[in-house]
Design a protein around this motif. Structure first.
Motif, PDB file in Angstrom:
ATOM      1  N   GLU A   1      21.977  59.895 -23.683  1.00 48.77           N
ATOM      2  CA  GLU A   1      21.602  60.017 -22.270  1.00 48.77           C
ATOM      3  C   GLU A   1      20.259  60.707 -22.071  1.00 48.77           C
ATOM      4  N   TYR A   2      19.728  61.308 -23.127  1.00 52.38           N
ATOM      5  CA  TYR A   2      18.478  62.068 -22.986  1.00 52.38           C
ATOM      6  C   TYR A   2      17.235  61.229 -23.260  1.00 52.38           C
ATOM      7  N   LEU A   3      17.412  59.967 -23.590  1.00 52.08           N
ATOM      8  CA  LEU A   3      16.242  59.102 -23.756  1.00 52.08           C
ATOM      9  C   LEU A   3      15.603  58.846 -22.395  1.00 52.08           C
ATOM     10  N   LEU A   4      16.334  58.179 -21.508  1.00 50.36           N
ATOM     11  CA  LEU A   4      15.814  57.928 -20.169  1.00 50.36           C
ATOM     12  C   LEU A   4      15.792  59.207 -19.341  1.00 50.36           C
ATOM     13  N   GLY A   5      16.746  60.103 -19.613  1.00 51.56           N
ATOM     14  CA  GLY A   5      16.811  61.352 -18.865  1.00 51.56           C
ATOM     15  C   GLY A   5      15.562  62.193 -19.032  1.00 51.56           C
ATOM     16  N   SER A   6      15.069  62.296 -20.264  1.00 50.64           N
ATOM     17  CA  SER A   6      13.889  63.118 -20.522  1.00 50.64           C
ATOM     18  C   SER A   6      12.652  62.530 -19.852  1.00 50.64           C
TER      19      SER A   6
ATOM     20  N   ILE B   1       4.485  58.786 -25.776  1.00 48.47           N
ATOM     21  CA  ILE B   1       5.875  59.018 -25.395  1.00 48.47           C
ATOM     22  C   ILE B   1       6.682  59.241 -26.664  1.00 48.47           C
ATOM     23  N   ASP B   2       7.748  59.998 -26.557  1.00 39.90           N
ATOM     24  CA  ASP B   2       8.592  60.284 -27.723  1.00 39.90           C
ATOM     25  C   ASP B   2       9.972  59.662 -27.508  1.00 39.90           C
ATOM     26  N   LEU B   3      10.226  58.533 -28.168  1.00 35.58           N
ATOM     27  CA  LEU B   3      11.504  57.843 -28.050  1.00 35.58           C
ATOM     28  C   LEU B   3      12.488  58.239 -29.151  1.00 35.58           C
ATOM     29  N   SER B   4      12.086  59.181 -29.989  1.00 33.73           N
ATOM     30  CA  SER B   4      12.957  59.609 -31.093  1.00 33.73           C
ATOM     31  C   SER B   4      13.864  60.764 -30.691  1.00 33.73           C
ATOM     32  N   ILE B   5      13.758  61.224 -29.459  1.00 39.42           N
ATOM     33  CA  ILE B   5      14.518  62.400 -29.012  1.00 39.42           C
ATOM     34  C   ILE B   5      16.034  62.257 -29.205  1.00 39.42           C
ATOM     35  N   PRO B   6      16.675  61.153 -28.770  1.00 40.95           N
ATOM     36  CA  PRO B   6      18.130  61.048 -28.951  1.00 40.95           C
ATOM     37  C   PRO B   6      18.561  61.120 -30.415  1.00 40.95           C
TER      38      PRO B   6
ATOM     39  N   LEU C   1      20.724  64.068 -35.239  1.00 41.28           N
ATOM     40  CA  LEU C   1      20.490  64.546 -36.606  1.00 41.28           C
ATOM     41  C   LEU C   1      20.601  66.064 -36.676  1.00 41.28           C
ATOM     42  N   SER C   2      19.955  66.755 -35.771  1.00 35.78           N
ATOM     43  CA  SER C   2      19.969  68.218 -35.787  1.00 35.78           C
ATOM     44  C   SER C   2      21.380  68.750 -35.570  1.00 35.78           C
TER      45      SER C   2
ATOM     46  N   SER D   1      10.942  55.310 -35.814  1.00 34.73           N
ATOM     47  CA  SER D   1      11.422  56.500 -36.524  1.00 34.73           C
ATOM     48  C   SER D   1      12.821  56.879 -36.064  1.00 34.73           C
ATOM     49  N   SER D   2      13.157  56.570 -34.813  1.00 37.79           N
ATOM     50  CA  SER D   2      14.479  56.932 -34.310  1.00 37.79           C
ATOM     51  C   SER D   2      15.584  56.223 -35.084  1.00 37.79           C
ATOM     52  N   PHE D   3      15.320  54.976 -35.507  1.00 33.92           N
ATOM     53  CA  PHE D   3      16.323  54.247 -36.294  1.00 33.92           C
ATOM     54  C   PHE D   3      16.527  54.923 -37.649  1.00 33.92           C
TER      55      PHE D   3
END
Length: 319
Positions: free
Chosen positions: A247-252, A71-76, A81-82, A133-135
């Motif tokens: 909102e895109y963490l759980l949303g994704s 799973i990728d939790l770094s999305i938000p 950053l981008s 990594s998200s932090f």
């Protein structure tokens, strides 16, 4: 059983059909309550906002399909950053738009490589690696926060908000992108390798599949899609913010599960992501229109999502 009946039965065996049926039902309830007023505007808004969820949902689907625990939790954080970096680099200039696109892709590439390095080199479980990594990613975005008050280039803003016959241009592009990834998953060696790895990683390795190379590409693709989302979301919102990806963490994850992708891996469903994204947006719209309080809205949203997943059949094996 005649041919039409068989076709009808086969359609309802598709896990993604329930997300689309749910979308139609909540839309009908909403417009019935408003007596038909704003029906078209609701659809347009749903297409606009669901687009961003679909972009990151496809990346999350690729990762989840590779098997349990992926799973990728770094999305938000990646989105934040981008958005921040590209807004700073472009500085509202159309001439810098192409540079901004490459910068966004560079951010995604760096995040994807970093995520997979934690997983592969340090042997950290994906859920912990991407959360950690998200932090670091979000901290970098905060340090680079000077770009947060900068408006996007007019061309980017127009692309993110322009409509053609009431349909957002961006939604048309993302529908095409979803079609592309659907072909990738079912018609290419890479897509079939992901499915094989998700079903049984060891068996895939014994069959000659370069398991770690495929996993590396998958995490990079997820990060690249999140970075693209950050770029266009900043254009749509009129600028970047540090919480723009929350909102895109759980949303994704929700659109992947509701859309029919197996959380156990080995089974993907690209069309279902669009249906699930539209369903989630229209569900919240319906509850808001009905005047449901915030607390009750969250409870009902959760119960309805569970009902849709259960009706769709969850992860029942297909024979």
């Amino acid at each position: 059983m005649n041919a039409s009946a068989r076709v009808f039965e086969n359609v309802f065996k598709k896990p993604w059909i329930w997300a689309y049926l749910g979308t139609i039902i909540v839309w009908l309830i909403t417009i019935a309550f408003t007596k038909g007023q704003g029906a078209g505007d609701i659809v347009t808004a749903a297409l606009s906002f669901a687009t961003f969820t679909v972009i990151v949902g496809i990346g999350q689907m690729l990762v989840i399909t590779t098997g349990p625990g992926n799973i990728d939790l770094s999305i938000p954080a990646n989105i934040a950053l981008s958005g921040a970096v590209t807004m700073k680099v472009m500085d509202g200039s159309n001439e810098m738009l192409l540079v901004g696109v490459f910068v966004a892709l560079g951010c995604g590439l760096a995040v994807g490589i970093f995520n997979y390095s934690l997983i592969r080199i340090l042997r950290i479980p994906p859920i912990i690696a991407t959360l950690s990594s998200s932090f670091l990613i979000l901290s970098t975005a905060i340090a680079y926060g000077r770009g947060l008050k900068i408006k996007p280039p007019p061309l980017l803003a127009d692309f993110a908000t322009m409509r053609l016959f009431g349909i957002p241009i961006l939604a048309i592009f993302v529908i095409a992108m979803a079609g592309f990834f659907s072909i990738v998953m079912h018609r290419t060696l890479y897509g079939r390798s992901i499915l094989a790895i998700g079903q049984n990683m060891r068996a895939a390795w014994l069959a000659g599949i370069q398991v770690e190379r495929i996993r590396f590409i998958t995490y990079v693709l997820s990060a690249l899609l999140a970075s693209i989302c950050g770029l266009v979301l900043a254009g749509f919102s009129g600028g970047a913010s540090l919480n723009m990806g929350e909102e895109y963490l759980l949303g994704s994850i929700a659109v992947v599960v509701i859309g029919g992708t197996s959380v156990a891996g080995g089974k993907s469903n690209v069309p279902g992501i669009w249906g699930a994204a539209l369903f989630l947006f229209l569900l919240v719209t319906m509850l808001n229109t009905l005047g449901v309080t915030a607390g009750l809205r969250l409870i009902l949203t959760g119960l309805i999502i569970i009902a849709v997943i259960t009706t769709a059949g969850g992860d029942k094996p297909q024979h």
